[in-house]
Design a protein around this motif. Sequence first.
Motif, mmCIF file in Angstrom:
data_model
loop_
_atom_site.group_PDB
_atom_site.id
_atom_site.type_symbol
_atom_site.label_atom_id
_atom_site.label_comp_id
_atom_site.label_asym_id
_atom_site.label_seq_id
_atom_site.Cartn_x
_atom_site.Cartn_y
_atom_site.Cartn_z
ATOM 1 N N GLN A 1 0.842 -1.191 0.000
ATOM 2 C CA GLN A 1 0.000 0.000 0.000
ATOM 3 C C GLN A 1 0.880 1.244 0.000
ATOM 4 N N ARG B 1 -0.722 4.267 0.987
ATOM 5 C CA ARG B 1 -1.524 5.226 1.757
ATOM 6 C C ARG B 1 -0.722 5.712 2.960
ATOM 7 N N SER C 1 -6.019 10.372 -14.989
ATOM 8 C CA SER C 1 -6.921 9.695 -14.071
ATOM 9 C C SER C 1 -7.475 10.694 -13.072
ATOM 10 N N GLN C 2 -8.673 10.437 -12.608
ATOM 11 C CA GLN C 2 -9.291 11.316 -11.623
ATOM 12 C C GLN C 2 -9.749 10.482 -10.444
ATOM 13 N N TRP C 3 -9.253 10.825 -9.252
ATOM 14 C CA TRP C 3 -9.670 10.177 -8.016
ATOM 15 C C TRP C 3 -10.289 11.246 -7.135
ATOM 16 N N GLY C 4 -11.588 11.295 -7.099
ATOM 17 C CA GLY C 4 -12.256 12.315 -6.296
ATOM 18 C C GLY C 4 -11.887 13.700 -6.783
ATOM 19 N N CYS C 5 -11.193 14.463 -5.955
ATOM 20 C CA CYS C 5 -10.815 15.837 -6.325
ATOM 21 C C CYS C 5 -9.384 15.919 -6.849
ATOM 22 N N ASN D 1 -6.802 15.245 -9.949
ATOM 23 C CA ASN D 1 -6.726 15.002 -11.383
ATOM 24 C C ASN D 1 -5.249 14.800 -11.724
#
Length: 148
Positions: free
Chosen positions: A34, A36, A97-101, A103
């Motif tokens: 991961q 994160r 790619s876009q993950w939530g807010c 870009n």
Amino acid sequence: MILRFYQTHLQKYLTPSHFLVMTTLLSLMQSEKQVRLERLSQVFPCLITAESRRRKLPRFLDLPHLTIELIWFPLITYWLTTYCPVGIRLPIAIDRSQWGCINLFMVSLIWERRAIPLYWSLLPKLGSSNFEELSYKSTAGFTIIFRI
């Protein structure tokens, strides 16, 4: 364990304590599978409080000398010159790619069915663009040069 060339290269730009944090982070990412920060801060082996670890990692990653140009490009150049024969064609993938807010624009090298990031950048605007914005972007452009 990281390759000797990576160690030598990273030690040129990082202090001994920053080098230790970097190698620990790389090891944790491989074992945890991961990237994160929340998870990495939980398992980071440092004798400080969880909140201090949570603040330490983003501060470390914001160091001014941790840039694509200083750290990543020389490693990719070394890898390409060592493992790729001269004259071979290498496929490149360009993706947004876009993950939530967030870009993200990414250029990756495809090697043995895996994408190896060559360049990435956060884009200032979410979603698609109108014709005027596309025209402006196409004239701005960018260049990635690897001197081999």
